[in-house]
Design a protein around this motif. Structure first.
Motif, PDB file in Angstrom:
ATOM      1  N   ASP A 130       0.814  -1.214   0.000  1.00 15.94           N
ATOM      2  CA  ASP A 130       0.000   0.000   0.000  1.00 15.94           C
ATOM      3  C   ASP A 130       0.850   1.268   0.000  1.00 15.94           C
ATOM      4  O   ASP A 130       0.329   2.371   0.227  1.00 15.94           O
ATOM      5  N   LYS A 131       2.170   1.093  -0.210  1.00 21.32           N
ATOM      6  CA  LYS A 131       3.132   2.210  -0.271  1.00 21.32           C
ATOM      7  C   LYS A 131       3.333   2.896   1.073  1.00 21.32           C
ATOM      8  O   LYS A 131       3.826   4.036   1.136  1.00 21.32           O
ATOM      9  N   ASN A 132       2.960   2.232   2.155  1.00 18.16           N
ATOM     10  CA  ASN A 132       3.301   2.760   3.478  1.00 18.16           C
ATOM     11  C   ASN A 132       4.793   2.587   3.711  1.00 18.16           C
ATOM     12  O   ASN A 132       5.332   1.494   3.494  1.00 18.16           O
ATOM     13  N   VAL A 133       5.450   3.632   4.159  1.00 16.12           N
ATOM     14  CA  VAL A 133       6.896   3.604   4.420  1.00 16.12           C
ATOM     15  C   VAL A 133       7.105   3.464   5.925  1.00 16.12           C
ATOM     16  O   VAL A 133       6.825   4.386   6.697  1.00 16.12           O
ATOM     17  N   TRP A 134       7.604   2.303   6.329  1.00 15.41           N
ATOM     18  CA  TRP A 134       7.761   1.990   7.748  1.00 15.41           C
ATOM     19  C   TRP A 134       9.164   2.269   8.266  1.00 15.41           C
ATOM     20  O   TRP A 134       9.401   2.191   9.475  1.00 15.41           O
ATOM     21  N   TYR A 135      10.067   2.594   7.380  1.00 12.79           N
ATOM     22  CA  TYR A 135      11.483   2.659   7.783  1.00 12.79           C
ATOM     23  C   TYR A 135      12.193   3.692   6.933  1.00 12.79           C
ATOM     24  O   TYR A 135      11.989   3.750   5.707  1.00 12.79           O
ATOM     25  N   LEU A 136      13.016   4.531   7.574  1.00 14.32           N
ATOM     26  CA  LEU A 136      13.845   5.509   6.869  1.00 14.32           C
ATOM     27  C   LEU A 136      15.313   5.131   7.051  1.00 14.32           C
ATOM     28  O   LEU A 136      15.936   5.497   8.056  1.00 14.32           O
ATOM     29  N   PRO A 137      15.892   4.367   6.122  1.00 19.32           N
ATOM     30  CA  PRO A 137      17.323   4.038   6.229  1.00 19.32           C
ATOM     31  C   PRO A 137      18.159   5.313   6.163  1.00 19.32           C
ATOM     32  O   PRO A 137      17.906   6.200   5.340  1.00 19.32           O
ATOM     33  N   THR A 138      19.143   5.407   7.035  1.00 24.28           N
ATOM     34  CA  THR A 138      19.960   6.624   7.098  1.00 24.28           C
ATOM     35  C   THR A 138      21.461   6.363   7.016  1.00 24.28           C
ATOM     36  O   THR A 138      22.200   7.187   6.473  1.00 24.28           O
ATOM     37  N   ASP A 139      21.933   5.237   7.554  1.00 28.31           N
ATOM     38  CA  ASP A 139      23.382   5.028   7.652  1.00 28.31           C
ATOM     39  C   ASP A 139      23.722   3.570   7.397  1.00 28.31           C
ATOM     40  O   ASP A 139      22.902   2.688   7.640  1.00 28.31           O
ATOM     41  N   TRP A 140      24.935   3.337   6.904  1.00 28.59           N
ATOM     42  CA  TRP A 140      25.351   1.976   6.577  1.00 28.59           C
ATOM     43  C   TRP A 140      26.851   1.836   6.798  1.00 28.59           C
ATOM     44  O   TRP A 140      27.585   2.820   6.894  1.00 28.59           O
ATOM     45  N   GLY A 141      27.263   0.596   6.910  1.00 32.13           N
ATOM     46  CA  GLY A 141      28.684   0.351   7.117  1.00 32.13           C
ATOM     47  C   GLY A 141      29.019  -1.114   6.921  1.00 32.13           C
ATOM     48  O   GLY A 141      28.223  -1.891   6.382  1.00 32.13           O
ATOM     49  N   ALA A 142      30.192  -1.480   7.382  1.00 31.10           N
ATOM     50  CA  ALA A 142      30.699  -2.837   7.217  1.00 31.10           C
ATOM     51  C   ALA A 142      31.118  -3.394   8.574  1.00 31.10           C
ATOM     52  O   ALA A 142      31.425  -2.645   9.501  1.00 31.10           O
ATOM     53  N   THR A 143      31.097  -4.704   8.666  1.00 28.52           N
ATOM     54  CA  THR A 143      31.725  -5.396   9.791  1.00 28.52           C
ATOM     55  C   THR A 143      32.800  -6.291   9.193  1.00 28.52           C
ATOM     56  O   THR A 143      32.510  -7.133   8.339  1.00 28.52           O
ATOM     57  N   ALA A 144      34.036  -6.074   9.617  1.00 30.48           N
ATOM     58  CA  ALA A 144      35.180  -6.769   9.021  1.00 30.48           C
ATOM     59  C   ALA A 144      36.303  -6.859  10.062  1.00 30.48           C
ATOM     60  O   ALA A 144      36.105  -6.535  11.231  1.00 30.48           O
ATOM     61  N   ILE A 145      37.466  -7.297   9.620  1.00 32.32           N
ATOM     62  CA  ILE A 145      38.589  -7.524  10.541  1.00 32.32           C
ATOM     63  C   ILE A 145      39.369  -6.233  10.761  1.00 32.32           C
ATOM     64  O   ILE A 145      39.975  -5.692   9.835  1.00 32.32           O
ATOM     65  N   ALA A 146      39.378  -5.752  11.996  1.00 29.06           N
ATOM     66  CA  ALA A 146      40.305  -4.695  12.394  1.00 29.06           C
ATOM     67  C   ALA A 146      41.500  -5.368  13.056  1.00 29.06           C
ATOM     68  O   ALA A 146      41.334  -6.288  13.856  1.00 29.06           O
ATOM     69  N   TYR A 147      42.698  -4.930  12.709  1.00 27.64           N
ATOM     70  CA  TYR A 147      43.877  -5.574  13.284  1.00 27.64           C
ATOM     71  C   TYR A 147      45.033  -4.595  13.372  1.00 27.64           C
ATOM     72  O   TYR A 147      45.046  -3.549  12.704  1.00 27.64           O
ATOM     73  N   ASN A 148      45.996  -4.942  14.212  1.00 33.84           N
ATOM     74  CA  ASN A 148      47.202  -4.144  14.382  1.00 33.84           C
ATOM     75  C   ASN A 148      48.254  -4.655  13.398  1.00 33.84           C
ATOM     76  O   ASN A 148      48.834  -5.721  13.600  1.00 33.84           O
ATOM     77  N   PRO A 149      48.522  -3.917  12.310  1.00 32.19           N
ATOM     78  CA  PRO A 149      49.446  -4.416  11.290  1.00 32.19           C
ATOM     79  C   PRO A 149      50.899  -4.478  11.751  1.00 32.19           C
ATOM     80  O   PRO A 149      51.721  -5.128  11.097  1.00 32.19           O
ATOM     81  N   ASP A 150      51.208  -3.828  12.875  1.00 34.81           N
ATOM     82  CA  ASP A 150      52.571  -3.926  13.420  1.00 34.81           C
ATOM     83  C   ASP A 150      52.809  -5.267  14.105  1.00 34.81           C
ATOM     84  O   ASP A 150      53.957  -5.687  14.285  1.00 34.81           O
ATOM     85  N   LYS A 151      51.722  -5.913  14.509  1.00 38.14           N
ATOM     86  CA  LYS A 151      51.839  -7.166  15.263  1.00 38.14           C
ATOM     87  C   LYS A 151      51.229  -8.373  14.545  1.00 38.14           C
ATOM     88  O   LYS A 151      51.544  -9.513  14.890  1.00 38.14           O
ATOM     89  N   VAL A 152      50.360  -8.103  13.589  1.00 37.69           N
ATOM     90  CA  VAL A 152      49.637  -9.177  12.900  1.00 37.69           C
ATOM     91  C   VAL A 152      49.990  -9.136  11.410  1.00 37.69           C
ATOM     92  O   VAL A 152      49.669  -8.165  10.734  1.00 37.69           O
ATOM     93  N   PRO A 153      50.650 -10.159  10.884  1.00 43.64           N
ATOM     94  CA  PRO A 153      50.998 -10.157   9.458  1.00 43.64           C
ATOM     95  C   PRO A 153      49.757 -10.261   8.582  1.00 43.64           C
ATOM     96  O   PRO A 153      48.745 -10.877   8.963  1.00 43.64           O
TER      97      PRO A 153
END
Length: 350
Positions: free
Chosen positions: A120-143
């Motif tokens: 019925d074209k009812n809008v229930w949600y207003l998407p505003t922001d997006w991102g990723a979930t991935a590997i953060a690492y310390n490159p000085d210690k982790v090859p």
């Protein structure tokens, strides 16, 4: 450009420990800590002289439970996989997008679900922001070769040196990817069990589960944690404080994406006019650079993203990648409940 990550961490933790930050009493926003950034809604402040009143939550399930238990606010900021639950519980009402001029510039891919825009074209949600979930690492210690695979999280070399989010959706996205699943809308019992088994192995390496990106940043800055399953903002905080950090979104098994936005809570106690002014401020193109600069997330408004320099998108981890992606789009509420229950058992060592 920003306060330091460690200072932000203290602010965020303090925010989470308080029920609300009082400001304009005519509008209450129920949000993730860290989104109360004036630049995101500056026209609202210019018009009314103050920010909305903010109440904070730490994860989507906590937010839903609080609202279902009777907490009153005017709008909340859940991620996409929660919307069917809000609708089914009768907690939300449609937005009147005729009052939101920038609705036309929301990237259609974020609205491509009958859960968000019904027949019925009812809008229930207003998407505003997006991102990723991935590997953060310390490159000085982790090859780099160690983070070429998500199996870094089950590698005995990093026992006691990893951190995962205390978020059922994010850890299951990781576990499914690690076991070869890139679409969680049609998960078999065998795939669920394989992911659960992998997550139990990963749990053995976990130093702690982070509940807020600033907490994750603190853990990595202290040197206690070398590898984390991270959102963009945890990496952004570390980058701003010049800590050695890299964001690996192209492990061979892939990484995850998600998007969040605002729902219009039924019987909100505040001003409808102010609520729409708030949303129009949030969705204006000029909010895009603020969002990327301050938190490291992308904006759903296509005109907003045109204002971001390509090199900044690259640094924030918001560019296209050449690896599998598990998109955290709406999936079965029954599966989410099953995942949540299993995750609690895994964290408890069972």
């Amino acid at each position: 450009m920003k306060t330091s990550a460690l200072l932000l961490a203290g602010i965020a933790v303090a925010a989470l420990s308080a029920p609300a930050r009082a400001a304009d009493p005519d509008l209450t926003i129920f949000d993730w800590a860290g989104f109360e950034i004036p630049g995101l809604f500056q026209p609202y402040i210019d018009k009314y002289g103050d920010s909305p009143t903010y109440a904070f939550f730490g994860d989507d399930d906590e937010a839903y439970q609080k609202l279902a238990s009777g907490f009153k606010a005017d709008a909340a900021h859940p991620c996409s996989q929660m919307i069917s639950k809000y609708k089914d519980a009768g907690l939300i009402e449609p937005w009147d997008v005729s009052k939101i001029p920038e609705f036309k510039n929301i990237d259609p891919k974020y609205l491509n679900s009958k859960i968000f825009v019904d027949d019925d074209k009812n809008v229930w949600y207003l998407p505003t922001d997006w991102g990723a979930t991935a590997i953060a690492y310390n490159p000085d210690k982790v090859p780099a070769e160690d983070v070429a695979s998500l199996d870094v999280f089950v590698n005995p070399k990093y026992a006691g040196r990893t951190s995962l989010p205390d978020s059922s959706d994010d850890v299951w996205a990781l576990a499914y990817l690690a076991t070869g699943v890139t679409d969680w809308t049609n998960v078999t019992d065998e795939q669920f069990q394989a992911a659960a088994d992998w997550l139990r192995e990963a749990n053995k390496n976990v130093q702690s589960y982070w509940t807020d990106p600033s907490q994750q940043a603190q853990l990595m800055a202290s040197g206690e944690v070398l590898v984390a399953w991270s959102w963009n903002d945890g990496v952004a905080y570390l980058q701003d404080d010049n800590y050695p950090v890299a964001f690996q979104r192209e492990a061979k098994e892939g990484s995850s994406t998600w998007f969040c936005g605002f729902v219009n809570l039924k019987d909100g106690p505040g001003s409808e006019e102010k609520l729409y002014d708030f949303m129009n401020a949030w969705l204006r193109p000029e909010a895009g650079p603020v969002l990327v600069d301050e938190i490291g997330y992308g904006h759903t408004n296509t005109e907003a993203m045109k204002l971001i320099p390509p090199e900044q998108l690259e640094t924030a981890g918001l560019t296209e990648i050449n690896a599998p992606i598990l998109a955290q789009t709406p999936n079965s509420p029954e599966l989410r409940e099953k995942q949540l229950a299993e995750f609690e058992k895994i964290k408890a060592g069972f």
